[in-house]
Scaffold this active site. Structure first.
Site, mmCIF file in Angstrom:
data_model
loop_
_atom_site.group_PDB
_atom_site.id
_atom_site.type_symbol
_atom_site.label_atom_id
_atom_site.label_comp_id
_atom_site.label_asym_id
_atom_site.label_seq_id
_atom_site.Cartn_x
_atom_site.Cartn_y
_atom_site.Cartn_z
ATOM 1 C CB SER A 15 -0.837 -0.208 1.275
ATOM 2 O OG SER A 15 -0.254 -0.007 2.317
ATOM 3 C CB CYS A 77 0.775 -5.123 1.611
ATOM 4 S SG CYS A 77 -0.615 -4.471 2.588
ATOM 5 C CD GLU A 162 2.874 5.182 4.343
ATOM 6 O OE1 GLU A 162 2.757 6.068 3.401
ATOM 7 O OE2 GLU A 162 3.555 3.908 3.962
ATOM 8 C CB CYS A 196 2.508 -4.194 9.838
ATOM 9 S SG CYS A 196 2.188 -2.715 8.714
#
Ligand code: DGL
Length: 283
Positions: A15, A77, A162, A196
């Protein structure tokens, strides 16, 4: 002497940036292949999105990889592996590309993670989507029926990573909070899986917040070894991949701004990254 074989690149998908932590390990184990990385940064994070949305987004990206000539795509992912992989493998591939393969990161991790624990109690940290899918509970139980799995969603961790806050003091609060919540579920957990692909960036802070002796396992290396084994066992696929005894080509694409991607991606990948922008919606 240099040996080469012309075929397609291996596609690696996430993603956002997290899949680069897996790609880094894959290229270190299998440097001879060509790779294309795609981060769907414009639509990240996937973690809080519905099954349907994650499935549609992931399928668009998988179709894009096929258009680029990738015979094999790795969903690096966990959220996409949990919410989209099975449907793509069972319903879409037979119709759109029966000769291509899409693999995820959950099964290869579940196959081996039980070997790390002595207490037979594993903690799994992931996005809300991965945790709600119970994929790790189900898959680990298949390979290690005597291992108990305790899951904890860490909804703030992907946004922290992020937004490049992973080494900032603000991250400590959320890392401590989620680990505390996990360890409250059992005081016998001796192994924590980072389920993750964004979480390895938080590893130093995670280590600071777990009891001494706790094993904290990122999955990049596990996935890389599993891919190596897959290619050894599936020569028909191996022969369709571009291969050279010198280092293969690596290309990077993002659905958002390449400038932002390049700035952040090198931290995840450990090398300078130059990306291009792509639109995947029409695939
Ligand atoms: N890196 C993805 C994973 O492994 C999650 C990121 C997201 O929420 O988009 O689950």
């Amino acid at each position: 002497m240099t040996e080469t074989r012309s075929g397609g690149p291996i596609g690696i998908f996430d993603s956002g940036y997290g899949g680069l932590t897996v790609m880094k390990e894959i290229v270190s184990v299998l440097p001879e292949y060509d790779y294309i990385y795609l981060g769907d940064n414009a639509r990240a994070p996937y973690g809080p999105r519905s099954f349907d949305t994650v499935y549609h987004y992931t399928l668009e990206c998988v179709r894009w990889f096929f258009e680029q000539g990738c015979p094999l795509v790795i969903l690096a992912c966990n959220t996409a592996s949990a919410k989209a992989l099975r449907t793509i493998q069972q319903n879409d591939l037979p119709n759109i590309a029966p000769d291509k393969r899409v693999l995820g990161v959950i099964r290869p991790t579940a196959e081996i993670i039980g070997e790390y624990t002595h207490s037979k109690k594993i903690g799994v940290l992931g996005t809300r989507g991965t945790v709600q899918s119970d994929s790790y509970l189900i898959e680990i139980n298949k390979f290690f029926p005597h291992v108990n799995v305790f899951q904890q969603a860490c909804p703030m961790w992907v946004p922290i990573v992020e937004n490049q806050e992973y080494d900032q003091p603000g991250a400590d609060y959320f890392v401590k909070k989620s680990i505390g919540e996990l360890l409250q579920k059992s005081d016998e957990i001796d192994t924590i899986l980072l389920a993750c692909t964004h979480y390895p960036l938080l590893l130093p802070k995670i280590i600071e917040n777990v009891p001494e002796g706790m094993r904290v396992i990122p999955q990049g290396e596990i996935v890389a070894r599993s891919l190596q084994d897959y290619l050894r066992r599936h020569q028909e696929m191996n022969k369709r991949l571009n291969f050279t005894t010198i280092e293969g080509k690596r290309s990077f694409f993002t659905t958002d701004s390449p400038e932002d991607f390049d700035r952040q991606a090198s931290v995840f990948f450990g090398e300078k990254v130059i990306s291009k922008h792509v639109e995947v919606q029409h695939f």
